[in-house]
Design a protein around this motif. Structure first.
Motif, PDB file in Angstrom:
ATOM      1  N   PHE A 102     -10.302  12.090  -0.429  1.00  0.00           N
ATOM      2  CA  PHE A 102      -9.582  10.533  -0.807  1.00  0.00           C
ATOM      3  C   PHE A 102     -10.089  10.686  -2.231  1.00  0.00           C
ATOM      4  O   PHE A 102     -11.736  11.218  -2.348  1.00  0.00           O
ATOM      5  CB  PHE A 102      -9.771  10.020   0.013  1.00  0.00           C
ATOM      6  N   ASP A 103     -10.173   9.822  -3.192  1.00  0.00           N
ATOM      7  CA  ASP A 103     -11.094   9.252  -4.196  1.00  0.00           C
ATOM      8  C   ASP A 103     -12.541   8.526  -3.718  1.00  0.00           C
ATOM      9  O   ASP A 103     -12.103   7.523  -3.183  1.00  0.00           O
ATOM     10  CB  ASP A 103     -10.398   8.382  -4.934  1.00  0.00           C
ATOM     11  N   ASN A 119      -3.559   5.968   0.952  1.00  0.00           N
ATOM     12  CA  ASN A 119      -4.973   5.778   0.723  1.00  0.00           C
ATOM     13  C   ASN A 119      -5.529   5.670   1.893  1.00  0.00           C
ATOM     14  O   ASN A 119      -5.237   5.530   3.414  1.00  0.00           O
ATOM     15  CB  ASN A 119      -5.624   4.436  -0.127  1.00  0.00           C
ATOM     16  N   THR A 120      -7.176   5.308   2.365  1.00  0.00           N
ATOM     17  CA  THR A 120      -8.058   5.539   3.165  1.00  0.00           C
ATOM     18  C   THR A 120      -7.227   4.065   4.196  1.00  0.00           C
ATOM     19  O   THR A 120      -7.384   4.349   5.426  1.00  0.00           O
ATOM     20  CB  THR A 120      -8.920   5.580   3.283  1.00  0.00           C
ATOM     21  N   THR A 164     -11.753   4.534  -5.906  1.00  0.00           N
ATOM     22  CA  THR A 164     -10.444   3.966  -5.202  1.00  0.00           C
ATOM     23  C   THR A 164      -9.531   4.063  -4.211  1.00  0.00           C
ATOM     24  O   THR A 164      -9.006   3.555  -3.745  1.00  0.00           O
ATOM     25  CB  THR A 164      -9.806   5.054  -6.792  1.00  0.00           C
ATOM     26  N   HIS A 165     -10.140   4.875  -3.763  1.00  0.00           N
ATOM     27  CA  HIS A 165      -9.756   5.664  -1.951  1.00  0.00           C
ATOM     28  C   HIS A 165      -8.431   6.016  -2.120  1.00  0.00           C
ATOM     29  O   HIS A 165      -7.534   5.508  -0.744  1.00  0.00           O
ATOM     30  CB  HIS A 165      -9.943   4.243  -1.125  1.00  0.00           C
ATOM     31  N   GLU A 166      -7.652   6.896  -3.238  1.00  0.00           N
ATOM     32  CA  GLU A 166      -6.254   6.624  -2.949  1.00  0.00           C
ATOM     33  C   GLU A 166      -6.801   8.708  -2.901  1.00  0.00           C
ATOM     34  O   GLU A 166      -7.449   8.955  -2.855  1.00  0.00           O
ATOM     35  CB  GLU A 166      -6.121   7.224  -4.560  1.00  0.00           C
ATOM     36  N   ARG A 167      -6.069   8.959  -2.010  1.00  0.00           N
ATOM     37  CA  ARG A 167      -5.938  10.045  -1.421  1.00  0.00           C
ATOM     38  C   ARG A 167      -4.963  11.455  -2.357  1.00  0.00           C
ATOM     39  O   ARG A 167      -4.474  11.291  -3.529  1.00  0.00           O
ATOM     40  CB  ARG A 167      -4.457  10.164  -0.193  1.00  0.00           C
ATOM     41  N   GLN A 183       0.501  -1.277  -0.081  1.00  0.00           N
ATOM     42  CA  GLN A 183       0.235  -0.048   0.073  1.00  0.00           C
ATOM     43  C   GLN A 183       0.881   1.180  -0.118  1.00  0.00           C
ATOM     44  O   GLN A 183       0.599   1.949  -0.933  1.00  0.00           O
ATOM     45  CB  GLN A 183      -1.188  -0.511   0.866  1.00  0.00           C
ATOM     46  N   GLN A 184       2.056   1.707   0.453  1.00  0.00           N
ATOM     47  CA  GLN A 184       2.975   2.504   0.832  1.00  0.00           C
ATOM     48  C   GLN A 184       4.582   1.937   1.158  1.00  0.00           C
ATOM     49  O   GLN A 184       4.189   1.044   2.622  1.00  0.00           O
ATOM     50  CB  GLN A 184       2.377   3.662   1.283  1.00  0.00           C
TER      51      GLN A 184
END
Length: 373
Positions: A349-350, A229-230, A353-356, A215-216
């Motif tokens: 966040f989107d 992301n969330t 997609t839940h991306e920042r 994820q990161q």
């Protein structure tokens, strides 16, 4: 130079979905690298593949720039500390510590003795060399496992949730001791945990995993301040980040993110979607604010006085939220109160997609953030 490198590594078992999907990362020499994520996300599988205890389905593993996919575990020069310590109950501390090197003829008896004394001194077990594991506390057993890794003098040490069986006070103490040992010995350490406190306080860098995917990767404070992301935003931070859906609203040629009748946020970007997710950390909801801050009128349905901090819970548009402040605050449940929130401390966040999303500005430079400006 990377001491360990995985390139597009995947792992799957017969008739099962992939446990790991296209994992790529590198660990530098002398780095304390943390793998963190929920149970079943693939953390321990990665560790076991590096140690040679699990086969790699696809991709490449390099250790010291050498392709290690088919390298035998004994040839990888890696030590490993397991969750259950893996001590032999019939052996003394001395015998357990020396077990990994006792058969190595290249090491003289004198050198083995010197390594043993050094390892026991480092973990403060000099007086327990003749004890059996059953005579030791949980923390002392963990130190025996550490001493066994130290005595091997392997440049790489893998740790699989080594503190999960200890109580909170002992975990805190052992975190400090492990970090100090790693720095003192110059080890490259890869450490698996599901505990975000361990990840934040021990690692040079963190890799956050979920459902077999990265994820990161980043420094602990970077991941906390700029979650990708969330999932990362909710996993790193306690209590976790508050989330709520916001709908775009146009009024008088201006755009707003509308959450409720009392919370409508003006935005300075052109929205290209009808909905977004707003994230707010509990510590960013304050009891005192500035005139430009957003005000939330809420009723606390939960009050937790922890001595060093106060946590309250409340409901906003059907969502359970929490706020947190340092120190002790006199707050009663079921009484109305006003919270203050700066727009600069809100993450966007989107919704799909839940991306920042979007950008913030720092010192006049545009940098990727997640904060609405």
């Amino acid at each position: 130079m990377a001491q360990i490198q995985m390139k597009h590594v995947s792992k799957s078992y017969q008739k099962q979905a992939a446990v790991l999907n296209e994992i790529s990362f590198s660990v530098e020499k002398g780095e304390f690298f943390i793998l963190v994520g929920p149970s079943g996300c693939g953390k321990s599988t990665i560790l076991r593949m590096i140690a040679g205890l699990e086969d790699i389905t696809a991709g490449e593993l390099y250790i010291e720039d050498q392709l290690a996919n088919d390298l035998l575990p004994k040839d990888r020069h890696i030590s490993m500390v397991f969750q259950n310590y893996a001590l032999y109950p019939h052996m003394t501390v001395r015998e357990n510590v020396l077990f990994g090197i006792v058969q190595k003829r290249a090491i003289s008896k004198q050198e083995k003795k010197e390594r043993l004394e050094k390892a026991l001194e480092l973990v403060q077990l000099q007086d327990y060399a003749d004890c059996k594991p059953r005579e030791l506390s949980g923390g002392q057993r963990q130190r025996v496992a550490l001493a066994r890794a130290i005595v091997s003098e392997s440049p790489i040490c893998l740790m699989d949730e080594p503190l999960s069986n200890l109580d909170a006070k002992l975990r805190s103490q052992m975190r400090t001791e492990i970090r100090q040992l790693q720095q003192q010995l110059g080890l490259t350490m890869i450490y698996v945990t599901h505990d975000q406190v361990e990840a934040m306080t021990m690692g040079d860098r963190i890799m956050v995993l979920n459902k077999g995917s990265i994820q990161q990767i980043g420094e602990p404070i970077d991941i906390y301040n700029h979650p990708a992301n969330t999932f990362v935003a909710s996993f790193i931070g306690s209590p976790q980040m508050n989330f709520i859906e916001a709908t775009v609203m146009q009024q008088y040629k201006k755009s707003y993110l509308n959450i409720s009748s009392q919370l409508s946020i003006p935005i300075s970007f052109f929205p290209n979607k009808p909905k977004y997710i707003i994230g707010i950390r509990p510590e960013h909801l304050r009891l005192k604010g500035n005139p430009e801050d957003i005000q939330l009128n809420v009723i606390a349905d939960l009050v937790e006085q922890l001595g060093n901090e106060t946590i309250i819970g409340f409901e906003l548009e059907g969502q359970k939220w929490k706020a947190k402040w340092n120190g002790q605050w006199t707050i009663r449940a079921n009484e109305p109160m006003t919270l203050y929130l700066s727009k600069k401390e809100m993450y966007l966040f989107d919704a799909d997609t839940h991306e920042r999303l979007f950008y913030s500005y720092k010192d006049g430079q545009r940098e990727k953030g997640g904060i609405i400006v």
